[in-house]
Design a protein around this motif. Structure first.
Motif, PDB file in Angstrom:
ATOM      1  N   ILE A 169      16.509 -15.996 -48.734  1.00 36.94           N
ATOM      2  CA  ILE A 169      16.925 -17.171 -48.071  1.00 36.94           C
ATOM      3  C   ILE A 169      16.457 -18.626 -48.574  1.00 36.94           C
ATOM      4  O   ILE A 169      15.182 -18.910 -49.303  1.00 36.94           O
ATOM      5  N   TYR A 170      17.280 -19.475 -49.087  1.00 35.79           N
ATOM      6  CA  TYR A 170      17.095 -20.848 -49.771  1.00 35.79           C
ATOM      7  C   TYR A 170      17.890 -21.836 -48.709  1.00 35.79           C
ATOM      8  O   TYR A 170      19.083 -21.906 -48.624  1.00 35.79           O
ATOM      9  N   GLN A 171      16.954 -22.993 -48.667  1.00 40.04           N
ATOM     10  CA  GLN A 171      17.512 -23.623 -47.366  1.00 40.04           C
ATOM     11  C   GLN A 171      18.144 -23.343 -46.428  1.00 40.04           C
ATOM     12  O   GLN A 171      19.325 -23.984 -45.948  1.00 40.04           O
ATOM     13  N   GLY A 172      17.587 -22.401 -45.706  1.00 33.65           N
ATOM     14  CA  GLY A 172      18.249 -21.779 -44.671  1.00 33.65           C
ATOM     15  C   GLY A 172      19.311 -20.985 -44.798  1.00 33.65           C
ATOM     16  O   GLY A 172      19.781 -20.323 -43.691  1.00 33.65           O
ATOM     17  N   HIS A 173      20.016 -20.707 -45.799  1.00 34.42           N
ATOM     18  CA  HIS A 173      21.060 -20.201 -46.334  1.00 34.42           C
ATOM     19  C   HIS A 173      20.666 -18.639 -46.838  1.00 34.42           C
ATOM     20  O   HIS A 173      19.844 -18.404 -47.502  1.00 34.42           O
ATOM     21  N   LEU A 174      21.208 -17.563 -46.186  1.00 36.51           N
ATOM     22  CA  LEU A 174      20.967 -16.040 -46.470  1.00 36.51           C
ATOM     23  C   LEU A 174      21.882 -15.763 -47.575  1.00 36.51           C
ATOM     24  O   LEU A 174      23.093 -15.708 -47.564  1.00 36.51           O
TER      25      LEU A 174
END
Length: 423
Positions: free
Chosen positions: A125-130
């Motif tokens: 998960i990065y910046q809320g993106h999976l």
């Protein structure tokens, strides 16, 4: 001593995945199939109650989860964990959000986290993106999932659609600074009226830091990866012994694989095994015509299984699955396959199978129910997220080893190499 960690999983393979993680981190763990009707085992540190609540109606998922919570609270658990898939399998209506909010209300807490990351299996998960590997979730095979198509990778946005409380983000820039910085971010979100924090994680060290930051949270939600950091919290407080290696009672018997998942990973595993061992395909269209495919499969397996492992599968490519669902309807196609594979699995055990791999969460749930399995003792890991287990069932029956594999998990040669972990 009372159970330390009480866990609720929204499907069977997810429960086994979580239980394996906890065992690897040094917690004696048992997995119960459905809400237990009697007392929980006393010689364990963690209990995982595996439900079939991922795709059922929201009200049913909430009721089952609250019943599981009541059983875990009665066992004296000090912390609770709601486990869902590392690909956040859900719909705009739920079931992840509504279940999480119901558990929070029952526990009297106003804040928790959501972190399905599992870097060992490519879920980050990065910046809320999976991400699934190098792809956004919405660009992966999950976009075409027959029950829970995931067309948005932004977990803050996805979860916000499912819950009444506000959803915020604890981003990687914070997570990389360690547990104290994460706790400070949780406090900041809580003060500003947020009920949930989606938490970034790119590596296992992030999961360990997040786990440490969750020490005082009554409820944690996420994938099995986050469980890596929870046992150490109890160990620091002197409540948990040092890590010991997992062991299971010896099992023998014949070997078989039953595969119902249609994920890309399972498709590759079916192809690899069918190139080496006998394989029987279960055709849903034939089932719909009333043909006795289960009886045919068992007759086919009777002699072959005494010479080598056999594979019985309903796994199919996404295009074929869509055609079958259009012809039969999604629910009818699914129930026909699950019921048939469960009947075949029980027949294989009657033929002498003592070591069985089952692929797919829905299929695993149907199989363990048909076999009358009330719980699982968790043993060694085969691949990340997939341990061998031994069934807790009628003592008059021979020991039965089960590997319940999430459809998305495991290397291409999983069905071929899994037996070695039992040696």
């Amino acid at each position: 001593m009372a159970v330390l960690l009480g866990c609720i999983a929204d499907d069977f393979t997810g429960g086994t995945d979580l239980a394996g993680m906890l065992v690897k981190a040094g917690m004696r763990t048992v997995q119960m199939i459905g809400v237990p009707q009697g007392p929980l085992p006393e010689d364990v540190d963690a209990v995982v109650i595996a439900l079939k609540s991922r795709t059922c109606p929201v009200d049913e998922a909430v009721a089952d989860s609250l019943a599981a919570l009541a059983a875990l609270r009665a066992a004296g658990c000090r912390q609770f964990f709601f486990k869902y898939c590392s690909t956040f399998d859900s719909t705009p209506q739920g079931n992840i959000g509504p279940v999480a909010e119901a558990l929070m209300a029952a526990l009297g807490t106003d804040f928790t986290i959501a972190c399905p990351a599992f870097p060992a299996n490519g879920r980050t998960i990065y910046q809320g993106h999976l991400f699934v590997g190098e792809q956004l979730l919405s660009d992966s095979g999950m976009r075409r999932h027959p029950l829970t198509p995931m067309t948005d990778a932004n977990l803050v946005r996805v979860l916000q659609q499912q819950v009444k409380g506000r959803v915020g983000l604890a981003a990687q820039a914070t997570v990389s600074r360690g547990a104290e910085a994460i706790v400070a971010r949780f406090d900041e979100l809580r003060r500003s009226g947020h009920a949930f924090a989606v938490v970034d994680a790119l590596a296992d060290q992030d999961l360990l830091a997040i786990g440490a930051a969750c020490t005082d949270l009554p409820l944690v939600t996420g994938g099995s990866g986050i469980a890596l950091g929870l046992p150490e919290n109890f160990r620091r407080r002197g409540l948990l012994a040092p890590v010991e290696s997992a062991a299971l009672p010896a099992t023998g018997g014949l070997r078989a694989v039953v595969a119902g998942s249609c994920s890309i990973a399972t498709l590759g595993q079916v192809a690899a095994m069918s190139a080496r061992h006998p394989a029987f395909n279960v055709d849903p269209i034939r089932l719909a015509r009333g043909e006795d495919v289960a009886g045919e499969a068992l007759a086919w397996a009777t002699d072959r299984i005494r010479r080598e492992p056999v594979l019985v599968y309903a796994t199919a490519a996404p295009e074929a699955v869509r055609e079958i669902q259009e012809a039969l309807g999604v629910e009818r196609a699914g129930s026909l396959v699950e019921d048939t594979l469960a009947r075949i699995a029980t027949g294989l055990v009657d033929l002498g199978v003592g070591q069985m791999i089952v692929a797919g969460g829905e299929t695993s749930g149907a199989v363990v129910k048909a076999l009358g399995v009330s719980g699982l003792r968790i043993g060694p890991e085969i691949d990340p997220g997939v341990p061998w287990t031994v069934a807790i069932h009628d003592d008059t029956k021979p020991p039965l080893a089960l590997a319940l594999k999430s459809g998305n998990f495991g290397s291409p040669d999983f069905f071929l190499k899994a037996w070695n972990a039992l040696q």
